[in-house]
Write a protein that holds these residues in place. Sequence first.
Motif, PDB file in Angstrom:
ATOM      1  N   GLN A 232      19.725   2.992 -11.089  1.00 22.53           N
ATOM      2  CA  GLN A 232      19.049   3.339  -9.855  1.00 22.53           C
ATOM      3  C   GLN A 232      19.085   2.182  -8.867  1.00 22.53           C
ATOM      4  O   GLN A 232      19.310   2.367  -7.659  1.00 22.53           O
ATOM      5  CB  GLN A 232      17.598   3.720 -10.172  1.00 22.53           C
ATOM      6  CG  GLN A 232      16.779   4.178  -9.000  1.00 22.53           C
ATOM      7  CD  GLN A 232      17.190   5.547  -8.499  1.00 22.53           C
ATOM      8  OE1 GLN A 232      18.173   5.655  -7.770  1.00 22.53           O
ATOM      9  NE2 GLN A 232      16.459   6.577  -8.894  1.00 22.53           N
ATOM     10  N   THR A 233      18.882   0.957  -9.365  1.00 26.24           N
ATOM     11  CA  THR A 233      18.889  -0.215  -8.496  1.00 26.24           C
ATOM     12  C   THR A 233      20.257  -0.438  -7.868  1.00 26.24           C
ATOM     13  O   THR A 233      20.360  -0.786  -6.680  1.00 26.24           O
ATOM     14  CB  THR A 233      18.467  -1.461  -9.298  1.00 26.24           C
ATOM     15  OG1 THR A 233      17.145  -1.249  -9.822  1.00 26.24           O
ATOM     16  CG2 THR A 233      18.457  -2.701  -8.416  1.00 26.24           C
ATOM     17  N   ILE A 234      21.326  -0.241  -8.636  1.00 23.66           N
ATOM     18  CA  ILE A 234      22.678  -0.370  -8.089  1.00 23.66           C
ATOM     19  C   ILE A 234      22.868   0.592  -6.932  1.00 23.66           C
ATOM     20  O   ILE A 234      23.383   0.232  -5.864  1.00 23.66           O
ATOM     21  CB  ILE A 234      23.735  -0.136  -9.186  1.00 23.66           C
ATOM     22  CG1 ILE A 234      23.766  -1.328 -10.156  1.00 23.66           C
ATOM     23  CG2 ILE A 234      25.123   0.068  -8.575  1.00 23.66           C
ATOM     24  CD1 ILE A 234      24.645  -1.104 -11.374  1.00 23.66           C
ATOM     25  N   LEU A 235      22.435   1.827  -7.105  1.00 22.21           N
ATOM     26  CA  LEU A 235      22.598   2.825  -6.038  1.00 22.21           C
ATOM     27  C   LEU A 235      21.772   2.484  -4.809  1.00 22.21           C
ATOM     28  O   LEU A 235      22.213   2.664  -3.670  1.00 22.21           O
ATOM     29  CB  LEU A 235      22.211   4.211  -6.557  1.00 22.21           C
ATOM     30  CG  LEU A 235      23.132   4.849  -7.589  1.00 22.21           C
ATOM     31  CD1 LEU A 235      22.590   6.205  -7.997  1.00 22.21           C
ATOM     32  CD2 LEU A 235      24.546   4.995  -7.051  1.00 22.21           C
ATOM     33  N   GLN A 236      20.560   1.989  -5.021  1.00 22.99           N
ATOM     34  CA  GLN A 236      19.658   1.740  -3.897  1.00 22.99           C
ATOM     35  C   GLN A 236      20.002   0.471  -3.122  1.00 22.99           C
ATOM     36  O   GLN A 236      19.711   0.374  -1.931  1.00 22.99           O
ATOM     37  CB  GLN A 236      18.216   1.661  -4.403  1.00 22.99           C
ATOM     38  CG  GLN A 236      17.667   2.995  -4.883  1.00 22.99           C
ATOM     39  CD  GLN A 236      16.335   2.840  -5.571  1.00 22.99           C
ATOM     40  OE1 GLN A 236      16.075   1.839  -6.240  1.00 22.99           O
ATOM     41  NE2 GLN A 236      15.469   3.833  -5.430  1.00 22.99           N
TER      42      GLN A 236
ATOM     43  N   LEU B 257      10.008   7.383   8.816  1.00 24.28           N
ATOM     44  CA  LEU B 257      11.170   6.761   8.176  1.00 24.28           C
ATOM     45  C   LEU B 257      12.445   7.364   8.746  1.00 24.28           C
ATOM     46  O   LEU B 257      13.178   8.103   8.081  1.00 24.28           O
ATOM     47  CB  LEU B 257      11.106   6.950   6.654  1.00 24.28           C
ATOM     48  CG  LEU B 257       9.932   6.241   5.961  1.00 24.28           C
ATOM     49  CD1 LEU B 257       9.726   6.774   4.557  1.00 24.28           C
ATOM     50  CD2 LEU B 257      10.165   4.732   5.930  1.00 24.28           C
ATOM     51  N   ALA B 258      12.703   7.078  10.005  1.00 25.08           N
ATOM     52  CA  ALA B 258      13.904   7.592  10.672  1.00 25.08           C
ATOM     53  C   ALA B 258      15.141   6.976  10.045  1.00 25.08           C
ATOM     54  O   ALA B 258      15.097   5.864   9.504  1.00 25.08           O
ATOM     55  CB  ALA B 258      13.842   7.268  12.161  1.00 25.08           C
TER      56      ALA B 258
ATOM     57  N   PRO C  87      13.719   1.629  -1.142  1.00 26.13           N
ATOM     58  CA  PRO C  87      14.213   0.373  -0.550  1.00 26.13           C
ATOM     59  C   PRO C  87      13.706   0.116   0.868  1.00 26.13           C
ATOM     60  O   PRO C  87      13.846  -0.994   1.374  1.00 26.13           O
ATOM     61  CB  PRO C  87      15.745   0.561  -0.564  1.00 26.13           C
ATOM     62  CG  PRO C  87      16.004   1.603  -1.578  1.00 26.13           C
ATOM     63  CD  PRO C  87      14.829   2.520  -1.508  1.00 26.13           C
ATOM     64  N   ARG C  88      13.147   1.132   1.508  1.00 30.01           N
ATOM     65  CA  ARG C  88      12.550   0.947   2.832  1.00 30.01           C
ATOM     66  C   ARG C  88      11.098   0.464   2.734  1.00 30.01           C
ATOM     67  O   ARG C  88      10.527   0.019   3.731  1.00 30.01           O
ATOM     68  CB  ARG C  88      12.594   2.263   3.620  1.00 30.01           C
ATOM     69  CG  ARG C  88      13.998   2.814   3.859  1.00 30.01           C
ATOM     70  CD  ARG C  88      14.657   2.159   5.058  1.00 30.01           C
ATOM     71  NE  ARG C  88      13.961   2.488   6.294  1.00 30.01           N
ATOM     72  CZ  ARG C  88      14.202   3.582   7.023  1.00 30.01           C
ATOM     73  NH1 ARG C  88      15.123   4.450   6.648  1.00 30.01           N
ATOM     74  NH2 ARG C  88      13.538   3.785   8.149  1.00 30.01           N
TER      75      ARG C  88
ATOM     76  N   PRO D 280       0.799  -1.234   0.000  1.00 33.31           N
ATOM     77  CA  PRO D 280       0.000   0.000   0.000  1.00 33.31           C
ATOM     78  C   PRO D 280       0.829   1.280   0.000  1.00 33.31           C
ATOM     79  O   PRO D 280       0.505   2.221  -0.746  1.00 33.31           O
ATOM     80  CB  PRO D 280      -0.849  -0.133   1.273  1.00 33.31           C
ATOM     81  CG  PRO D 280      -0.960  -1.603   1.506  1.00 33.31           C
ATOM     82  CD  PRO D 280       0.348  -2.177   1.059  1.00 33.31           C
ATOM     83  N   ASP D 281       1.863   1.370   0.836  1.00 35.29           N
ATOM     84  CA  ASP D 281       2.644   2.609   0.901  1.00 35.29           C
ATOM     85  C   ASP D 281       3.316   2.915  -0.431  1.00 35.29           C
ATOM     86  O   ASP D 281       3.321   4.065  -0.886  1.00 35.29           O
ATOM     87  CB  ASP D 281       3.697   2.514   2.007  1.00 35.29           C
ATOM     88  CG  ASP D 281       3.090   2.616   3.391  1.00 35.29           C
ATOM     89  OD1 ASP D 281       2.066   3.306   3.547  1.00 35.29           O
ATOM     90  OD2 ASP D 281       3.638   1.995   4.332  1.00 35.29           O
ATOM     91  N   PHE D 282       3.888   1.872  -1.055  1.00 31.00           N
ATOM     92  CA  PHE D 282       4.511   2.099  -2.363  1.00 31.00           C
ATOM     93  C   PHE D 282       3.468   2.449  -3.409  1.00 31.00           C
ATOM     94  O   PHE D 282       3.680   3.331  -4.246  1.00 31.00           O
ATOM     95  CB  PHE D 282       5.312   0.879  -2.822  1.00 31.00           C
ATOM     96  CG  PHE D 282       5.870   1.055  -4.211  1.00 31.00           C
ATOM     97  CD1 PHE D 282       7.010   1.816  -4.420  1.00 31.00           C
ATOM     98  CD2 PHE D 282       5.224   0.500  -5.317  1.00 31.00           C
ATOM     99  CE1 PHE D 282       7.506   2.007  -5.710  1.00 31.00           C
ATOM    100  CE2 PHE D 282       5.714   0.691  -6.595  1.00 31.00           C
ATOM    101  CZ  PHE D 282       6.871   1.443  -6.790  1.00 31.00           C
ATOM    102  N   ARG D 283       2.338   1.754  -3.376  1.00 34.68           N
ATOM    103  CA  ARG D 283       1.285   2.010  -4.364  1.00 34.68           C
ATOM    104  C   ARG D 283       0.821   3.459  -4.304  1.00 34.68           C
ATOM    105  O   ARG D 283       0.669   4.116  -5.339  1.00 34.68           O
ATOM    106  CB  ARG D 283       0.117   1.058  -4.144  1.00 34.68           C
ATOM    107  CG  ARG D 283      -0.994   1.217  -5.175  1.00 34.68           C
ATOM    108  CD  ARG D 283      -2.065   0.128  -5.037  1.00 34.68           C
ATOM    109  NE  ARG D 283      -2.755   0.176  -3.747  1.00 34.68           N
ATOM    110  CZ  ARG D 283      -2.659  -0.749  -2.806  1.00 34.68           C
ATOM    111  NH1 ARG D 283      -1.877  -1.801  -2.985  1.00 34.68           N
ATOM    112  NH2 ARG D 283      -3.334  -0.635  -1.679  1.00 34.68           N
TER     113      ARG D 283
END
Length: 415
Positions: free
Chosen positions: A337-341, A202-203, A139-140, A20-23
């Motif tokens: 982007q995926t490499i960085l994340q 998101l600390a 990624p979180r 849900p949060d990503f959506r």
Amino acid sequence: MAFGDMVRRLAVDTRPLAIPDFRRLWAGQGVSFIGFQLTAVAVSAQIYDITSSSFWVGMLGPANLIPLIVFGLWGGAVADAVDRRRLLLTGSVITWAATLALLAQAALGTANVGLLLATTAVHATGFAITGPTRAAIIPRLVPAEMVPAANTLNYLAGGLGSVVGPLAAGVVLAQGGLAAAYLADAVLFTAGFYAALRLPRLAPLGEVTRPGLRSVLDGLRYISGHPIVMMSFVVDIIAMAFALPRALFPQVVAERFGDSPIAFGWLSASMAIGSVVGGLMSGWVGRIRRQGLALTFVIAAWGLSVAASGLVGALWAMVALLAFGGAADLVSSVWRQTILQTHAPDEMRGRMQGVFMVVVAGGPRLGDLRAGATATWFGATGAWVGGGIACALAVLVVGLAVPSFRGYRAGTREV
């Protein structure tokens, strides 16, 4: 393999949308980006209406780029030290306030170019803060194995916005004028703000460094000491600085297609169309493990498709080849982007995304400069084709020359 199985393997991976949060974040970003494109077109039109000068329209470049560089780096450093949800909301409020200021100027009939450029710079400041923060959040929200799919969905939404936004801007500006365009952006932006508001706290994780110049320099030192991360930026600069033909579109249209606005529109939309189609057929992207090697070859494919598009004479062939290049560029963006994340630790992700934003913003500007300069020496076709070939050769030489990048497998980290 049955046709249905093949379609399922190629179709875009939508698993992250079950979270849900990503959506909400994805949908909010997609809707608000259409409004962002509306404002971008409207500001250009407004400045030209006031000045009748392409020079002043061109000044939107530095008005956007300088805040993106300064606040992209700073915003990334802050994103590693504070609650990322709160920072995303702060940047969103700045962007929203700038949009409302543009709306007020249009409604009041203000004809001050300096004020418009200053407001645009504030708008870019908010975007520079929210961009790296939002990317560092992903990624979180999703499991590591879904990060490539999440990035693909984000780029797909951005590609759709790049097609729908300018087309909608033409209709809105024709029917309602400048104020209507800015009002539409302000309304659409509520979707992105609502999505940020619904995020959990998101600390920061790991070691927290006080944001500032030292924190930014620490991020740059991290990049210089990690070849895989460094190469993800280098190959992007090669792709954009060597091969991007955007600045040559007006001359090529004038020389080959009789100054046709339709031809110019198709060329301008071609790469975004390709990125949308590529995104819809991207189910395979997340299954690639040798991402460094794959990234090298897909950028070479981008360069060669650009070169080929400069050699053909038919408009449809040029658009098709540039669309293929746009699809290749989307795939390379997802992997970079995926490499960085996933390669960088969480306490560095904000700063990595800040540098990523600077590279993404600066690379196309270098590409425009390169294309324009070389066209004066070799003509539009020479600059177009030569840039694409140079990109392919350069990325193969550089990408294959770094063993750690060449052998990098998704999910591994340097020590």
